[in-house]
Design an enzyme around this catalytic site. Structure first.
Site, PDB file in Angstrom:
ATOM      1  CB  THR A 200      -0.778  -0.035   1.386  1.00 50.69           C
ATOM      2  OG1 THR A 200      -1.848  -1.166   1.277  1.00 50.69           O
ATOM      3  CG2 THR A 200      -1.706   1.145   1.624  1.00 50.69           C
ATOM      4  NE  ARG A 228      -9.320  -7.448   2.577  1.00 52.30           N
ATOM      5  CZ  ARG A 228      -8.219  -6.530   2.675  1.00 52.30           C
ATOM      6  NH1 ARG A 228      -8.070  -5.761   1.946  1.00 52.30           N
ATOM      7  NH2 ARG A 228      -7.391  -6.584   3.872  1.00 52.30           N
ATOM      8  CB  VAL A 229     -13.430  -2.858   1.840  1.00 52.00           C
ATOM      9  CG1 VAL A 229     -13.005  -1.349   2.196  1.00 52.00           C
ATOM     10  CG2 VAL A 229     -14.542  -2.659   0.498  1.00 52.00           C
ATOM     11  N   GLY A 230     -10.235  -3.318   2.540  1.00 51.22           N
ATOM     12  CA  GLY A 230      -9.589  -3.247   3.783  1.00 51.22           C
ATOM     13  C   GLY A 230      -9.430  -1.815   4.409  1.00 51.22           C
ATOM     14  CG  ASP A 231      -5.874  -0.796   6.502  1.00 52.10           C
ATOM     15  OD1 ASP A 231      -5.974  -1.644   5.496  1.00 52.10           O
ATOM     16  OD2 ASP A 231      -4.876  -0.209   6.922  1.00 52.10           O
ATOM     17  CB  THR A 251       1.117  -0.413   5.055  1.00 54.18           C
ATOM     18  OG1 THR A 251       2.340  -0.289   5.916  1.00 54.18           O
ATOM     19  CG2 THR A 251       1.033   0.693   4.004  1.00 54.18           C
ATOM     20  N   GLY A 252      -0.240  -2.971   5.628  1.00 55.36           N
ATOM     21  CA  GLY A 252      -0.270  -4.344   6.414  1.00 55.36           C
ATOM     22  C   GLY A 252      -1.637  -4.868   6.521  1.00 55.36           C
ATOM     23  N   GLY A 254      -5.182  -5.315   6.899  1.00 51.02           N
ATOM     24  CA  GLY A 254      -5.985  -4.196   7.016  1.00 51.02           C
ATOM     25  C   GLY A 254      -7.241  -4.420   8.164  1.00 51.02           C
TER      26      GLY A 254
END
Ligand code: ASP
Length: 349
Positions: A200, A228-231, A251-252, A254
């Site tokens: 990211t 899928r939605v991350g952070d 980052t990483g 989420g």
């Protein structure tokens, strides 16, 4: 009952770890002491030497000419979004499990405290610029999927294929090695690894007027379930900015950052007077805490990293995993030039 007097004691107790372990961030960096004077303007990103120069430069050009932090962070983020060689952001990002590239991004303008974001956006190379339009040209904060794409097209963005051959081949290798009971077969003598990489970009900046802005942009977890939605597009998780305090990005993995409101936490800790370095470490510790301690977190084998700047231009960077040769890093460009800052990490990779 004994009253736990320090935060360290509290965390050690709550997570079942010893105080020694809980405080054991590996320090490779020149941890800078809090500055007495303001270091404006400046721009930072969550990368090291290789990408750092390329990403920071166009934003720095804007800032040193007296331009706005918001314009600077957008220009800098676009560099990596448009570059097909980076397979974790924008064009060329690794796709979801069906082979479709779905992008997430968020933007916050500290000057107005407005924000915008897009999630699961397909076919547009620069999701951070669409997030900016959501912020500036709609009465909403977050648009997802088809709605986000339609909004982008309405504003003149071109619908494009985001899947490069390199990313398609990596996805194919993953798919062919995922299961022995489906019909997708790797080539005979195929020497494949099915690495599931993440990545990211966070870009944070302060302009000459002391206004702070930030962006987080990503193609998310490689081979994720569609939708899928991350952070990264979630305000407060993958990004947070408060003009009176500072900014932070994550980052990483989420999911861990979402459930700890990671970037918001970093900014709130800085609001209480904590140095950005310590605030990033505390946010990592919070993830360890919700995972019931260091031992269990280590077994889970994920990583998260935070970067932060405060209002004066002090910086911080910390991750859960790292090692001496690959510590967590951030790239900084300010009046003194370009340099890479090595952060701290909790456990050896
Ligand atoms: N945080 C991103 C996500 O979970 C991925 C990453 O930073 O590697 O979508």
């Amino acid at each position: 009952m004994k009253v736990l007097t320090t935060r360290r004691e509290f965390l050690a107790k709550a997570t079942g770890c010893t105080a020694a372990l809980m405080s054991a961030f590996h320090i490779s960096p020149e941890i800078v002491n809090a500055k007495e004077t303001r270091n404006w303007p400046m721009i930072v990103c969550s990368r090291g030497e290789d990408w750092g120069q390329k990403v920071n430069q166009p934003g720095w050009d804007i800032l040193k000419g007296g331009g706005k932090a918001l314009d600077a962070v957008e220009k800098s983020t676009n560099v990596v979004e448009l570059d097909p060689l980076d397979q974790t952001v924008g064009f060329g990002g690794l796709p979801n499990e069906n082979g479709d590239v779905e992008l997430d991004a968020s933007i916050i303008d500290g000057a107005t405290q407005n924000c915008g974001s897009v999630a699961s956006l397909r076919h547009i190379k620069t999701p951070s610029s669409v997030a900016r339009l959501v912020m500036e040209r709609s009465d909403h904060i977050m648009l997802v999927g088809k709605g986000a794409l339609k909004f982008a097209i309405a504003h003149g963005f071109k619908k494009e294929n985001l899947l490069t051959d390199d990313s398609r081949i990596k996805w194919l290798q993953w798919k062919e090695n995922m299961s022995s009971v489906d019909d997708w077969l790797p080539p005979q003598n195929g020497d494949y690894t099915s690495e599931r990489s993440t990545g990211t970009i966070n870009v944070l900046g302060i302009d000459n007027d002391g206004n702070i802005a930030g962006i987080t942009s990503t193609s998310g977890l490689a081979y994720k379930i569609p939708g899928r939605v991350g952070d990264s597009p979630i305000i407060g998780a993958g990004l947070y900015v408060d003009n009176e305090v500072g900014a932070a990005g994550a980052t990483g993995r989420g999911e861990e950052v979402i459930r700890t409101c990671g970037s918001f936490l970093v900014v709130e800790l800085m609001r209480q007077g904590m140095h950005p370095q310590k605030a990033c470490e505390e946010a990592c510790m919070r993830i360890v805490h919700v995972n019931r301690g260091l031992e269990r977190t280590t077994q889970l084998n994920f990583n998260d990293k935070f970067i932060a700047i405060n209002k004066n231009g002090d910086v911080g960077c910390a991750s859960i995993r790292g090692n001496k040769s690959t510590p967590p890093q951030m790239a900084i460009t300010d009046k003194s030039g370009f340099h890479v800052y090595n952060g701290t990490y909790l456990v050896e990779r």
